[in-house]
Structure formats: structure tokens, C-alpha cells
Design an enzyme around this catalytic site. Structure first.
Site, PDB file in Angstrom:
ATOM      1  N   CYS A 256       1.318   9.222  -5.587  1.00 15.20           N
ATOM      2  CA  CYS A 256       1.797   7.863  -5.281  1.00 15.20           C
ATOM      3  C   CYS A 256       1.125   7.466  -3.978  1.00 15.20           C
ATOM      4  O   CYS A 256       1.749   7.404  -2.923  1.00 15.20           O
ATOM      5  CB  CYS A 256       3.323   7.840  -5.160  1.00 15.20           C
ATOM      6  SG  CYS A 256       4.187   8.457  -6.628  1.00 15.20           S
ATOM      7  N   ALA A 258      -1.008   4.846  -2.521  1.00 20.85           N
ATOM      8  CA  ALA A 258      -1.272   3.637  -1.721  1.00 20.85           C
ATOM      9  C   ALA A 258      -0.382   3.593  -0.480  1.00 20.85           C
ATOM     10  O   ALA A 258       0.787   3.989  -0.537  1.00 20.85           O
ATOM     11  CB  ALA A 258      -1.048   2.400  -2.575  1.00 20.85           C
ATOM     12  N   PRO A 259      -0.960   3.134   0.637  1.00 23.92           N
ATOM     13  CA  PRO A 259      -2.308   2.582   0.842  1.00 23.92           C
ATOM     14  C   PRO A 259      -3.392   3.617   1.137  1.00 23.92           C
ATOM     15  O   PRO A 259      -4.484   3.264   1.534  1.00 23.92           O
ATOM     16  CB  PRO A 259      -2.119   1.667   2.055  1.00 23.92           C
ATOM     17  CG  PRO A 259      -1.057   2.354   2.863  1.00 23.92           C
ATOM     18  CD  PRO A 259      -0.123   2.979   1.855  1.00 23.92           C
ATOM     19  N   GLY A 260      -3.072   4.897   0.975  1.00 22.99           N
ATOM     20  CA  GLY A 260      -4.098   5.921   1.101  1.00 22.99           C
ATOM     21  C   GLY A 260      -4.104   6.686   2.405  1.00 22.99           C
ATOM     22  O   GLY A 260      -5.010   7.486   2.645  1.00 22.99           O
ATOM     23  N   LYS A 262      -2.227   9.166   3.475  1.00 21.03           N
ATOM     24  CA  LYS A 262      -2.107  10.615   3.303  1.00 21.03           C
ATOM     25  C   LYS A 262      -3.327  11.194   2.592  1.00 21.03           C
ATOM     26  O   LYS A 262      -3.795  12.288   2.917  1.00 21.03           O
ATOM     27  CB  LYS A 262      -0.820  10.937   2.551  1.00 21.03           C
ATOM     28  CG  LYS A 262       0.442  10.479   3.276  1.00 21.03           C
ATOM     29  CD  LYS A 262       1.685  10.776   2.468  1.00 21.03           C
ATOM     30  CE  LYS A 262       2.918  10.162   3.112  1.00 21.03           C
ATOM     31  NZ  LYS A 262       2.901   8.676   3.047  1.00 21.03           N
ATOM     32  N   ASP A 280      -2.346   5.437  -8.028  1.00 19.20           N
ATOM     33  CA  ASP A 280      -1.270   4.472  -7.893  1.00 19.20           C
ATOM     34  C   ASP A 280      -1.269   3.601  -9.149  1.00 19.20           C
ATOM     35  O   ASP A 280      -2.182   3.702  -9.984  1.00 19.20           O
ATOM     36  CB  ASP A 280      -1.429   3.615  -6.636  1.00 19.20           C
ATOM     37  CG  ASP A 280      -0.079   3.160  -6.098  1.00 19.20           C
ATOM     38  OD1 ASP A 280       0.475   3.858  -5.222  1.00 19.20           O
ATOM     39  OD2 ASP A 280       0.434   2.131  -6.570  1.00 19.20           O
ATOM     40  N   ASP A 307       0.209   6.202 -13.743  1.00 17.33           N
ATOM     41  CA  ASP A 307       1.649   6.304 -13.543  1.00 17.33           C
ATOM     42  C   ASP A 307       1.990   7.775 -13.345  1.00 17.33           C
ATOM     43  O   ASP A 307       1.747   8.603 -14.218  1.00 17.33           O
ATOM     44  CB  ASP A 307       2.378   5.743 -14.770  1.00 17.33           C
ATOM     45  CG  ASP A 307       3.894   5.766 -14.630  1.00 17.33           C
ATOM     46  OD1 ASP A 307       4.412   6.538 -13.787  1.00 17.33           O
ATOM     47  OD2 ASP A 307       4.568   5.033 -15.365  1.00 17.33           O
ATOM     48  N   ASP A 324       4.705  11.775  -2.567  1.00  8.54           N
ATOM     49  CA  ASP A 324       5.477  10.919  -1.666  1.00  8.54           C
ATOM     50  C   ASP A 324       6.192   9.927  -2.567  1.00  8.54           C
ATOM     51  O   ASP A 324       5.672   8.859  -2.882  1.00  8.54           O
ATOM     52  CB  ASP A 324       4.556  10.228  -0.664  1.00  8.54           C
ATOM     53  CG  ASP A 324       5.326   9.495   0.422  1.00  8.54           C
ATOM     54  OD1 ASP A 324       6.311  10.054   0.920  1.00  8.54           O
ATOM     55  OD2 ASP A 324       4.945   8.363   0.758  1.00  8.54           O
ATOM     56  N   CYS A 377      10.443   8.363   2.340  1.00  9.11           N
ATOM     57  CA  CYS A 377      10.698   7.628   3.586  1.00  9.11           C
ATOM     58  C   CYS A 377      12.124   7.086   3.573  1.00  9.11           C
ATOM     59  O   CYS A 377      12.377   5.948   3.951  1.00  9.11           O
ATOM     60  CB  CYS A 377       9.677   6.510   3.790  1.00  9.11           C
ATOM     61  SG  CYS A 377       9.633   5.286   2.473  1.00  9.11           S
TER      62      CYS A 377
END
Length: 442
Positions: A256, A258-260, A262, A280, A307, A324, A377
């Protein structure tokens, strides 16, 4: 004439609160569609995020000083009142009479008949220093820190004596943090360069890769950013990729992505000599990942649409995985205060089913001795510790590996070595765990 910044703020607030728009996207779109000076952009941003942050308390004040029930106040009028109350009670740069005058004019421009009502409510609030009676300590916290009561009860139930600390942390103005691309420059040299260019810059306390910018203008216009020496990332988020211990020749899936942030960190830590597969579900987000990789001069990232809930058999047992997971986002309220008003307990209760399904797919890609790093998060044990414990109970070929990030007031370690990061000025609320596929069953 009312300042354009207030009109922009009002329209943005209405999109967020009445149409369900995301605060960051709605504000970015609004600011990019008009020609405002930097000071006016700053004012519009302050009015939007400040009103959202303090909305629970603001609505209580309006309710106690309005002769019309809140539910019967027209949306635009309510937006004008909310934004103006934020200025009256939480900002001190503009005199009260000027705030009321601007609000009345803004209301009159839309409908002259409501201007008297707006004037009366705001003048009453400007004179009103009373606070409601509270039936409990948690009600008092909810009012003073401006959170829905159910959310305060959630934090109290799960984090006990740290509840007020969490609420205060989620209300802090987020610092601007950047991750250093250590393939191109050391953190010490980056700090020196930024300070020479007039920035107030200091190292992050927990991550060895981060820099906090507290003044000096926009780093995005600085060559260190444009030439790929720095990238924007929250300090908590910087803690995830190193847990994979990336090495040259390894394969890593960021499911998962975006935005990249990690994925690019994984590439940097491997010397850009690993294969990093970043996925993503939105085409625009894939473009963002590749744009960030290109700016950072990274070659080892392959980004694609996928997905995370659908298995990719060609990658079974190929390497290590960072998941994440999509979550309730309670840890990022300081950046997206609309989460206070859009999330419900029912939504939180429904998320673990999705997250566990994603974990069940992610494990398929982990090789013997490889790692699955599961992070969110949010601050919600049902989405965090409970999910990981469920996974370990149902997958005896995996074991938890204790995470050690040092001693810091923001960090809470579980018995198994999972880490919860409490929110503060430089860190989002975050959760981290590391699961390793055993080399042999025991």
C-alpha cells in the site's frame, strides 16, 4: 469587501463538512485555483485547519449563544459562524470588531436577511467567557481539547493515563520533516547546507534519517529537495522501512505504497541495489511514486496498480513485505483534523476484517527468514496489537521480532516488542510490528 482568503476558507470548509471532501485535497485545490499572496494563503490555511481542529468546542459555543437550533442554521451561515468563532477565540491578530464586521459582510453578500443573526451570535460569543458544566473528566477533556466524546473515551479506554497527552499531541501544529537520501548526502552535511541557506534545521530525535525544519522558507524550492537529497516524510513513517533491514539483491514488496516514502526509503537503505515492488490502487498515486523515485535518482523501484487484497502467485515466497495497512487514521489528526468529525466507532470496528485479509495475502510473499512489517497510522489496538496477535496465533510459522528504537517519551513498547508511537509536533501517532517467517517450525 471581505478578504479573498476568508472566502476561500469558507468555501473549503463547506466542501469538507457538507460534502465529505478530504481537508488536504480540498484546501490544495482551493489554493491552486485562486491567485493569493503568501500571507493570504497562510490565513486561509489557518482558518480551515484551525476551525476543523476546534470545531467541537466552537459548535458548543454557537449552540449556547444562538436562538436558532444548530440543525436549523443554513450551512453557509453556520460555516461563517464557525470560521469567525475560531478567529474570535483562538487567534489574536485581528480585533474582535473587525472579525464580526467581516463575517457580517460575508453573510450579507450571500443573503442580507441573515446578516443580523450572524452579528448577534458573534457579538454574544465575543462577550461570553463561560464554559459548560461537565459531568465527567472525559467530558471536560473533550470540550477543552475539542474532540468528540466517543473518541476521548476510546483513547481513555485503551491508553489510560496517556489520554490527555494524546489529545494534546493530535492538536499540535505539525512540524515539517524531511528524510535525508543517504545515498546522496549525510544528515550532518544536509543540516549544514540547510543552515547555510538560512533554514532553522535540526535532527529528528528517534529516526537517524530525519530533519526538522522550523523556519527559513520553503525547502521545496531548495536544491537539496529538487535534486533529490531530501524527501518529505513524517518521522514516525521513517521508522518502518529500516525494520526490513534491506540488503543488496533482496526483493521487497510495499503493498500500500503511495506516495512512496517507504518504498524509496527501502531502495535507499539497500544502496538502490534491491528490487522494490511498490503497489497501490490508483493510477495517479503510481505516478507520484515514480516521480518521487525519479527525483531521488532511484532505479530499483517498480510501481504498479494492484489491490493488496488480491494474491500475486508469481511473487509467493519471493522476499520481505511492508504492509502499511489502510486504517482509521487516528494518529494523523494533527495533519487531517477532519478525521475528528468523519470517523465513527462503527467504522473502527469494521476495519480489522480488511486488515487481517491483507495480512493473510501479504504473508504469501514472505520467504523463509524473511519479514512482514505491519504498520498503521492509527491509535487503536483493534487495528494494531490485536491484529498482529491474531496473525501470530493463526500462523505458527511466523514469530514476532522485538523492535528497539531506543528510549523516548513518545514510544510505548508491548510485551512482544511491538511499538506504538504517540503523537507530538514531529511525529504522527503510529504502530509498528515485525514478524519473521521461521527457518524451521518449532
Amino acid at each position: 469587501m471581505v478578504a479573498k482568503a476568508r472566502t476561500v476558507a469558507l468555501e473549503t470548509l463547506m466542501k469538507i463538512l457538507n460534502e465529505g471532501a478530504y481537508s488536504n485535497i480540498a484546501l490544495d485545490n482551493a489554493l491552486s485555483s485562486v491567485n493569493l499572496k503568501d500571507d493570504d494563503k497562510a490565513l486561509a490555511t489557518e482558518l480551515v485547519y484551525g476551525t476543523l481542529k476546534r470545531l467541537v468546542t466552537i459548535d458548543d459555543m454557537i449552540g449556547r449563544n444562538s436562538t436558532t437550533p444548530m440543525k436549523k442554521i443554513e450551512d453557509r451561515v453556520l460555516g461563517i459562524l464557525r470560521m469567525s468563532v475560531y478567529q474570535l477565540k483562538y487567534l489574536d491578530r485581528i480585533p474582535d470588531y473587525a472579525i464580526v464586521s467581516d463575517a457580517v459582510e460575508l453573510a450579507r453578500e450571500w443573503n442580507p436577511r441573515v446578516s443580523g443573526f450572524v452579528n448577534a451570535v458573534l457579538r454574544s460569543i465575543s462577550r461570553d467567557d463561560t464554559v459548560p458544566r461537565f459531568r465527567s473528566k472525559l467530558e471536560k477533556m473533550a470540550y477543552e481539547e475539542s474532540f468528540p466524546l466517543w473518541m476521548v473515551m476510546h483513547f481513555s479506554r485503551n491508553y489510560k493515563s496517556r489520554t490527555l497527552e494524546i489529545l494534546e499531541g493530535l492538536n499540535e501544529r505539525p512540524a515539517v520533516t524531511y528524510r535525508v537520501n543517504t545515498l546522496r548526502i549525510t544528515r550532518e552535511d544536509a543540516l549544514t547546507e540547510l543552515q547555510k541557506d538560512g533554514f532553522s534545521a535540526e535532527p529528528t530525535a528517534v529516526s537517524p534519517f530525519g530533519i526538522i525544519i522550523s523556519g527559513g522558507g520553503s525547502v521545496a524550492a531548495n536544491r537539496l529537495f529538487s535534486e533529490g537529497f531530501l524527501t518529505v516524510q513524517d518521522e514516525s513513517s521513517m521508522l518502518a522501512a529500516p525494520l526490513l533491514e534491506p540488503v543488496e539483491g533482496g526483493t521487497y514488496l510495499d503493498l500500500c505504497s503511495a506516495p512512496g516514502g517507504k518504498a524509496t526509503h527501502i531502495a535507499e537503505l539497500s544502496g538502490d541495489r534491491a528490487r522494490v515492488l511498490a503497489y497501490d490502487i490508483y493510477e495517479a498515486k503510481i505516478r507520484t511514486i515514480m516521480e518521487n523515485a525519479a527525483r531521488l535518482k532511484l532505479k530499483g523501484i517498480e510501481a504498479g496498480l494492484h489491490d493488496a487484497g488480491e494474491p500475486m502467485p508469481e511473487f509467493f515466497g519471493i522476499g520481505s513485505v511492508l504492509l502499511d495497512a489502510p486504517c482509521s487514521g487516528l494518529g494523523i489528526i494533527r495533519k487531517k483534523p477532519d478525521i475528528k468529525h468523519t470517523k465513527t466507532q462503527e467504522e473502527l470496528d469494521g476495519l480489522p476484517e480488511l486488515q487481517r485479509r491483507l495480512m493473510d495475502v501479504a504473508k504469501l510473499y514472505v520467504k523463509t527468514g524473511g519479514s512482514l512489517v505491519y504498520s498503521t497510522c492509527t491509535l487503536n489496538p483493534s487495528e494494531n496489537e490485536d491484529n498482529v496477535r491474531w496473525f501470530l496465533e493463526n500462523n505458527p510459522d511466523f514469530e514476532a521480532k522485538r523492535i528497539q528504537l531506543g528510549d523516548h517519551p513518545n514510544l510505548i513498547y508491548s510485551e512482544e516488542g511491538f511499538v506504538t508511537v504517540l503523537p507530538s509536533g514531529t511525529m504522527d501517532g503510529f504502530f509498528l510490528s515485525k514478524l519473521v517467517r521461521r527457518t524451521s517450525k518449532s
